[in-house]
Design a protein around this motif. Sequence first.
Motif, PDB file in Angstrom:
ATOM      1  N   GLN A  21       0.803  -1.220   0.000  1.00 34.11           N
ATOM      2  CA  GLN A  21       0.000   0.000   0.000  1.00 34.11           C
ATOM      3  C   GLN A  21       0.837   1.273   0.000  1.00 34.11           C
ATOM      4  OE1 GLN A  21      -4.236   0.796   1.454  1.00 34.11           O
ATOM      5  NE2 GLN A  21      -2.989   0.714   3.292  1.00 34.11           N
ATOM      6  N   GLY A  22       1.913   1.287   0.757  1.00 34.74           N
ATOM      7  CA  GLY A  22       2.774   2.469   0.770  1.00 34.74           C
ATOM      8  C   GLY A  22       3.436   2.711  -0.566  1.00 34.74           C
ATOM      9  N   ILE A  23       3.817   1.633  -1.255  1.00 34.73           N
ATOM     10  CA  ILE A  23       4.430   1.769  -2.572  1.00 34.73           C
ATOM     11  C   ILE A  23       3.399   2.266  -3.574  1.00 34.73           C
ATOM     12  CG2 ILE A  23       5.581   0.545  -4.459  1.00 34.73           C
ATOM     13  CD1 ILE A  23       7.272   1.008  -1.910  1.00 34.73           C
ATOM     14  N   PRO A  68       7.971   2.467 -11.641  1.00 30.20           N
ATOM     15  CA  PRO A  68       7.519   3.608 -12.436  1.00 30.20           C
ATOM     16  C   PRO A  68       6.432   4.395 -11.709  1.00 30.20           C
ATOM     17  CG  PRO A  68       7.571   1.605 -13.756  1.00 30.20           C
ATOM     18  CD  PRO A  68       7.755   1.184 -12.334  1.00 30.20           C
ATOM     19  N   ALA A  69       6.411   5.697 -11.937  1.00 35.98           N
ATOM     20  CA  ALA A  69       5.340   6.523 -11.395  1.00 35.98           C
ATOM     21  C   ALA A  69       4.010   6.088 -11.998  1.00 35.98           C
ATOM     22  CB  ALA A  69       5.611   7.990 -11.696  1.00 35.98           C
ATOM     23  N   GLY A 113       5.323  14.672 -11.177  1.00 38.35           N
ATOM     24  CA  GLY A 113       6.012  14.741 -12.453  1.00 38.35           C
ATOM     25  C   GLY A 113       7.293  13.933 -12.514  1.00 38.35           C
ATOM     26  N   LEU A 114       7.455  12.995 -11.566  1.00 38.39           N
ATOM     27  CA  LEU A 114       8.651  12.150 -11.557  1.00 38.39           C
ATOM     28  C   LEU A 114       8.442  10.933 -12.454  1.00 38.39           C
ATOM     29  CD1 LEU A 114       9.423  12.164  -7.725  1.00 38.39           C
ATOM     30  CD2 LEU A 114      10.337  13.687  -9.492  1.00 38.39           C
ATOM     31  N   LEU A 115       9.542  10.365 -12.931  1.00 41.92           N
ATOM     32  CA  LEU A 115       9.448   9.167 -13.756  1.00 41.92           C
ATOM     33  C   LEU A 115       9.191   7.919 -12.920  1.00 41.92           C
ATOM     34  CD1 LEU A 115      12.354   9.749 -16.304  1.00 41.92           C
ATOM     35  CD2 LEU A 115       9.899  10.097 -16.651  1.00 41.92           C
ATOM     36  N   GLY A 116       9.641   7.925 -11.673  1.00 39.19           N
ATOM     37  CA  GLY A 116       9.459   6.765 -10.823  1.00 39.19           C
ATOM     38  C   GLY A 116      10.140   6.950  -9.489  1.00 39.19           C
ATOM     39  N   ILE A 117      10.190   5.864  -8.725  1.00 45.43           N
ATOM     40  CA  ILE A 117      10.836   5.860  -7.412  1.00 45.43           C
ATOM     41  C   ILE A 117      11.755   4.637  -7.325  1.00 45.43           C
ATOM     42  CG2 ILE A 117       8.893   7.032  -6.317  1.00 45.43           C
ATOM     43  CD1 ILE A 117       8.111   4.260  -5.122  1.00 45.43           C
ATOM     44  N   VAL A 118      12.648   4.649  -6.364  1.00 43.68           N
ATOM     45  CA  VAL A 118      13.494   3.493  -6.078  1.00 43.68           C
ATOM     46  C   VAL A 118      13.241   3.089  -4.632  1.00 43.68           C
ATOM     47  CG1 VAL A 118      15.838   2.585  -5.959  1.00 43.68           C
ATOM     48  CG2 VAL A 118      15.249   4.276  -7.703  1.00 43.68           C
ATOM     49  N   LEU A 127       8.220  -9.636  -5.407  1.00 42.10           N
ATOM     50  CA  LEU A 127       7.940  -8.308  -5.958  1.00 42.10           C
ATOM     51  C   LEU A 127       9.050  -7.823  -6.888  1.00 42.10           C
ATOM     52  CD1 LEU A 127       6.423  -6.431  -2.878  1.00 42.10           C
ATOM     53  CD2 LEU A 127       5.217  -7.407  -4.837  1.00 42.10           C
ATOM     54  N   ARG A 128      10.212  -8.423  -6.815  1.00 41.61           N
ATOM     55  CA  ARG A 128      11.310  -7.991  -7.665  1.00 41.61           C
ATOM     56  C   ARG A 128      11.255  -8.619  -9.056  1.00 41.61           C
ATOM     57  NH1 ARG A 128      16.893  -8.939  -5.355  1.00 41.61           N
ATOM     58  NH2 ARG A 128      17.605  -8.688  -7.500  1.00 41.61           N
ATOM     59  N   ARG A 129      10.409  -9.615  -9.224  1.00 43.57           N
ATOM     60  CA  ARG A 129      10.366 -10.316 -10.500  1.00 43.57           C
ATOM     61  C   ARG A 129       9.963  -9.371 -11.637  1.00 43.57           C
ATOM     62  NH1 ARG A 129       7.014 -15.795  -8.807  1.00 43.57           N
ATOM     63  NH2 ARG A 129       8.598 -16.665  -7.397  1.00 43.57           N
ATOM     64  N   GLY A 130      10.738  -9.390 -12.697  1.00 44.70           N
ATOM     65  CA  GLY A 130      10.423  -8.587 -13.870  1.00 44.70           C
ATOM     66  C   GLY A 130      10.688  -7.111 -13.716  1.00 44.70           C
TER      67      GLY A 130
END
Length: 231
Positions: free
Chosen positions: A100-102, A145-146, A113-118, A127-130
Amino acid sequence: MIDKTTALNSALEKVKHGCSVMVGGFGVPGTPFMLLEGLLARRTGDLVLIKNEANEAGLGISRLIEAGRVKRLITSHLGLNGTVINMMNRGEIEVDFYPQGILAEKIRAGGAGLLGIVTDIGIDTILRRGKIIITLGEKEGIVEPALRADVAFVHAARADRSGNLVYEKSSRNFNPLMATAADLVIAEAEAVVEIGEIPPDQVHTPGAFVDYVVAIEQLTPEYGVLQHHVH
Protein backbone atom coordinates in the motif's frame (compact mmCIF):
# COMPACT_ATOMS: atom_id res chain seq x y z
CA MET A 1 -15.58 33.98 -11.74
CA ILE A 2 -14.45 30.38 -12.27
CA ASP A 3 -17.29 27.89 -11.86
CA LYS A 4 -16.40 24.21 -12.18
CA THR A 5 -19.69 22.88 -10.84
CA THR A 6 -21.54 20.65 -13.25
CA ALA A 7 -24.16 17.92 -13.44
CA LEU A 8 -23.12 14.32 -12.86
CA ASN A 9 -23.74 13.10 -16.40
CA SER A 10 -21.96 16.07 -17.95
CA ALA A 11 -18.81 15.30 -15.98
CA LEU A 12 -18.95 11.58 -16.66
CA GLU A 13 -19.26 12.11 -20.42
CA LYS A 14 -15.50 12.71 -20.35
CA VAL A 15 -14.82 9.19 -19.04
CA LYS A 16 -14.41 7.08 -22.16
CA HIS A 17 -14.34 3.35 -22.86
CA GLY A 18 -10.91 1.97 -21.95
CA CYS A 19 -9.92 4.83 -19.61
CA SER A 20 -7.73 4.38 -16.56
CA VAL A 21 -9.50 5.73 -13.46
CA MET A 22 -8.01 6.42 -10.02
CA VAL A 23 -10.61 6.11 -7.26
CA GLY A 24 -10.03 7.69 -3.86
CA GLY A 25 -11.01 6.14 -0.57
CA PHE A 26 -9.90 3.64 2.04
CA GLY A 27 -12.77 1.26 2.64
CA VAL A 28 -15.86 3.46 2.77
CA PRO A 29 -14.34 6.79 3.90
CA GLY A 30 -13.41 8.91 0.92
CA THR A 31 -14.87 6.58 -1.70
CA PRO A 32 -16.81 8.56 -4.35
CA PHE A 33 -19.85 6.29 -4.49
CA MET A 34 -22.03 8.72 -6.45
CA LEU A 35 -19.45 9.02 -9.24
CA LEU A 36 -19.02 5.24 -9.34
CA GLU A 37 -22.77 4.65 -9.52
CA GLY A 38 -23.03 7.23 -12.28
CA LEU A 39 -20.28 5.50 -14.24
CA LEU A 40 -21.98 2.14 -13.75
CA ALA A 41 -25.22 3.55 -15.17
CA ARG A 42 -23.42 4.80 -18.29
CA ARG A 43 -22.17 1.30 -19.16
CA THR A 44 -18.62 2.54 -19.81
CA GLY A 45 -16.33 -0.49 -19.90
CA ASP A 46 -12.89 -1.96 -20.51
CA LEU A 47 -11.66 0.17 -17.62
CA VAL A 48 -8.42 0.09 -15.65
CA LEU A 49 -9.18 1.00 -12.02
CA ILE A 50 -6.61 2.14 -9.46
CA LYS A 51 -7.74 1.94 -5.84
CA ASN A 52 -6.14 0.79 -2.63
CA GLU A 53 -8.72 -2.02 -2.32
CA ALA A 54 -11.82 -3.30 -4.10
CA ASN A 55 -14.41 -2.25 -1.49
CA GLU A 56 -16.67 -5.06 -0.30
CA ALA A 57 -18.79 -7.16 -2.63
CA GLY A 58 -21.78 -5.22 -3.95
CA LEU A 59 -20.28 -1.87 -2.97
CA GLY A 60 -18.26 0.85 -4.70
CA ILE A 61 -15.84 -0.29 -7.36
CA SER A 62 -16.84 -3.91 -6.75
CA ARG A 63 -20.12 -3.15 -8.53
CA LEU A 64 -18.22 -2.09 -11.64
CA ILE A 65 -15.99 -5.15 -11.43
CA GLU A 66 -18.90 -7.53 -10.88
CA ALA A 67 -20.68 -6.00 -13.89
CA GLY A 68 -17.73 -6.87 -16.12
CA ARG A 69 -16.73 -3.27 -16.80
CA VAL A 70 -13.17 -3.57 -15.48
CA LYS A 71 -10.38 -5.38 -17.30
CA ARG A 72 -7.62 -4.58 -14.81
CA LEU A 73 -7.34 -3.50 -11.19
CA ILE A 74 -4.22 -1.95 -9.65
CA THR A 75 -4.49 -2.28 -5.88
CA SER A 76 -2.85 -3.27 -2.60
CA HIS A 77 -5.24 -5.95 -1.30
CA LEU A 78 -8.53 -7.77 -1.92
CA GLY A 79 -8.95 -9.38 1.48
CA LEU A 80 -12.43 -7.99 2.14
CA ASN A 81 -13.89 -9.00 -1.21
CA GLY A 82 -14.20 -12.72 -1.87
CA THR A 83 -16.20 -12.05 -5.03
CA VAL A 84 -13.37 -10.19 -6.73
CA ILE A 85 -10.82 -12.71 -5.44
CA ASN A 86 -12.81 -15.46 -7.16
CA MET A 87 -13.06 -13.42 -10.36
CA MET A 88 -9.29 -12.95 -10.31
CA ASN A 89 -8.72 -16.66 -9.76
CA ARG A 90 -11.01 -17.48 -12.68
CA GLY A 91 -9.08 -15.08 -14.92
CA GLU A 92 -12.03 -12.71 -15.34
CA ILE A 93 -10.03 -9.69 -14.22
CA GLU A 94 -6.32 -8.90 -14.18
CA VAL A 95 -5.01 -7.68 -10.81
CA ASP A 96 -1.69 -5.95 -10.12
CA PHE A 97 -0.71 -5.88 -6.44
CA TYR A 98 1.59 -3.39 -4.73
CA PRO A 99 2.32 -2.82 -1.03
CA GLN A 100 0.00 0.00 0.00
CA GLY A 101 2.77 2.47 0.77
CA ILE A 102 4.43 1.77 -2.57
CA LEU A 103 1.11 2.24 -4.38
CA ALA A 104 0.66 5.60 -2.66
CA GLU A 105 4.22 6.66 -3.46
CA LYS A 106 3.88 5.66 -7.13
CA ILE A 107 0.81 7.89 -7.33
CA ARG A 108 2.53 10.73 -5.47
CA ALA A 109 5.45 10.49 -7.90
CA GLY A 110 3.06 10.62 -10.83
CA GLY A 111 1.49 13.78 -9.45
CA ALA A 112 4.92 15.32 -8.86
CA GLY A 113 6.01 14.74 -12.45
CA LEU A 114 8.65 12.15 -11.56
CA LEU A 115 9.45 9.17 -13.76
CA GLY A 116 9.46 6.76 -10.82
CA ILE A 117 10.84 5.86 -7.41
CA VAL A 118 13.49 3.49 -6.08
CA THR A 119 12.64 1.33 -3.08
CA ASP A 120 14.04 -1.66 -1.24
CA ILE A 121 10.57 -2.73 -0.10
CA GLY A 122 10.07 -6.26 -1.39
CA ILE A 123 13.63 -6.57 -2.69
CA ASP A 124 13.92 -10.09 -1.22
CA THR A 125 10.46 -11.21 -2.38
CA ILE A 126 8.60 -12.03 -5.58
CA LEU A 127 7.94 -8.31 -5.96
CA ARG A 128 11.31 -7.99 -7.67
CA ARG A 129 10.37 -10.32 -10.50
CA GLY A 130 10.42 -8.59 -13.87
CA LYS A 131 11.52 -5.28 -12.33
CA ILE A 132 14.58 -3.16 -12.98
CA ILE A 133 16.98 -3.53 -10.05
CA ILE A 134 19.68 -0.94 -9.40
CA THR A 135 22.35 -0.58 -6.73
CA LEU A 136 22.76 2.65 -4.80
CA GLY A 137 25.76 2.56 -2.51
CA GLU A 138 25.65 -0.98 -1.18
CA LYS A 139 21.87 -1.43 -1.33
CA GLU A 140 19.76 -2.89 -4.09
CA GLY A 141 16.55 -1.14 -5.00
CA ILE A 142 13.53 -1.82 -7.21
CA VAL A 143 12.72 0.85 -9.77
CA GLU A 144 8.96 1.45 -9.64
CA PRO A 145 7.52 3.61 -12.44
CA ALA A 146 5.34 6.52 -11.39
CA LEU A 147 1.60 5.99 -11.75
CA ARG A 148 -0.86 8.33 -13.46
CA ALA A 149 -4.36 7.89 -14.84
CA ASP A 150 -6.65 9.41 -17.43
CA VAL A 151 -9.24 10.28 -14.77
CA ALA A 152 -9.41 10.57 -10.97
CA PHE A 153 -12.62 10.32 -8.92
CA VAL A 154 -12.35 11.95 -5.48
CA HIS A 155 -14.77 12.56 -2.61
CA ALA A 156 -14.67 15.83 -0.66
CA ALA A 157 -16.64 17.08 2.32
CA ARG A 158 -16.60 20.62 0.91
CA ALA A 159 -15.72 22.25 -2.37
CA ASP A 160 -16.04 25.77 -3.65
CA ARG A 161 -17.08 26.60 -7.18
CA SER A 162 -13.48 26.97 -8.33
CA GLY A 163 -12.65 23.41 -7.22
CA ASN A 164 -10.80 23.95 -3.94
CA LEU A 165 -11.44 20.82 -1.86
CA VAL A 166 -11.56 19.93 1.82
CA TYR A 167 -11.55 16.29 2.97
CA GLU A 168 -13.05 15.24 6.29
CA LYS A 169 -11.14 13.08 8.77
CA SER A 170 -10.08 9.70 7.31
CA SER A 171 -11.42 10.63 3.87
CA ARG A 172 -8.12 12.44 3.53
CA ASN A 173 -6.40 9.25 2.38
CA PHE A 174 -5.69 8.56 -1.30
CA ASN A 175 -7.87 11.45 -2.48
CA PRO A 176 -5.25 14.25 -2.28
CA LEU A 177 -2.62 12.14 -4.04
CA MET A 178 -4.92 11.02 -6.82
CA ALA A 179 -6.18 14.53 -7.45
CA THR A 180 -2.66 15.46 -8.59
CA ALA A 181 -1.98 12.38 -10.72
CA ALA A 182 -4.68 12.32 -13.40
CA ASP A 183 -5.32 14.26 -16.58
CA LEU A 184 -8.97 14.82 -15.61
CA VAL A 185 -10.14 15.19 -11.99
CA ILE A 186 -13.80 14.93 -11.05
CA ALA A 187 -14.70 15.68 -7.44
CA GLU A 188 -17.98 14.88 -5.74
CA ALA A 189 -18.69 17.09 -2.75
CA GLU A 190 -21.12 16.88 0.16
CA ALA A 191 -21.37 20.68 0.20
CA VAL A 192 -20.54 23.24 -2.48
CA VAL A 193 -19.90 26.77 -1.25
CA GLU A 194 -19.06 30.07 -2.89
CA ILE A 195 -15.51 31.03 -3.77
CA GLY A 196 -13.82 32.57 -0.74
CA GLU A 197 -15.85 30.67 1.85
CA ILE A 198 -13.10 28.09 2.41
CA PRO A 199 -10.13 29.71 4.18
CA PRO A 200 -6.94 29.13 2.14
CA ASP A 201 -5.24 27.36 5.07
CA GLN A 202 -8.04 24.76 5.12
CA VAL A 203 -7.74 23.76 1.45
CA HIS A 204 -6.38 20.24 1.00
CA THR A 205 -6.52 20.11 -2.82
CA PRO A 206 -6.20 23.43 -4.66
CA GLY A 207 -8.72 24.09 -7.40
CA ALA A 208 -5.96 24.15 -10.03
CA PHE A 209 -5.96 20.33 -9.90
CA VAL A 210 -9.74 19.91 -10.23
CA ASP A 211 -11.69 20.01 -13.48
CA TYR A 212 -15.28 19.35 -12.35
CA VAL A 213 -17.20 19.56 -9.08
CA VAL A 214 -20.44 17.60 -8.72
CA ALA A 215 -22.65 18.21 -5.69
CA ILE A 216 -23.97 15.19 -3.78
CA GLU A 217 -27.65 15.93 -3.36
CA GLN A 218 -28.20 13.26 -0.70
CA LEU A 219 -25.87 10.89 1.11
CA THR A 220 -27.05 7.38 0.26
CA PRO A 221 -26.68 4.43 2.68
CA GLU A 222 -23.22 3.61 1.27
CA TYR A 223 -21.97 6.79 2.93
CA GLY A 224 -23.41 5.79 6.32
CA VAL A 225 -20.19 6.01 8.34
CA LEU A 226 -19.48 9.49 6.97
CA GLN A 227 -22.23 11.26 8.90
CA HIS A 228 -20.47 14.36 10.17
CA HIS A 229 -21.01 18.05 10.50
CA VAL A 230 -20.06 19.96 7.35
CA HIS A 231 -18.97 23.46 8.24
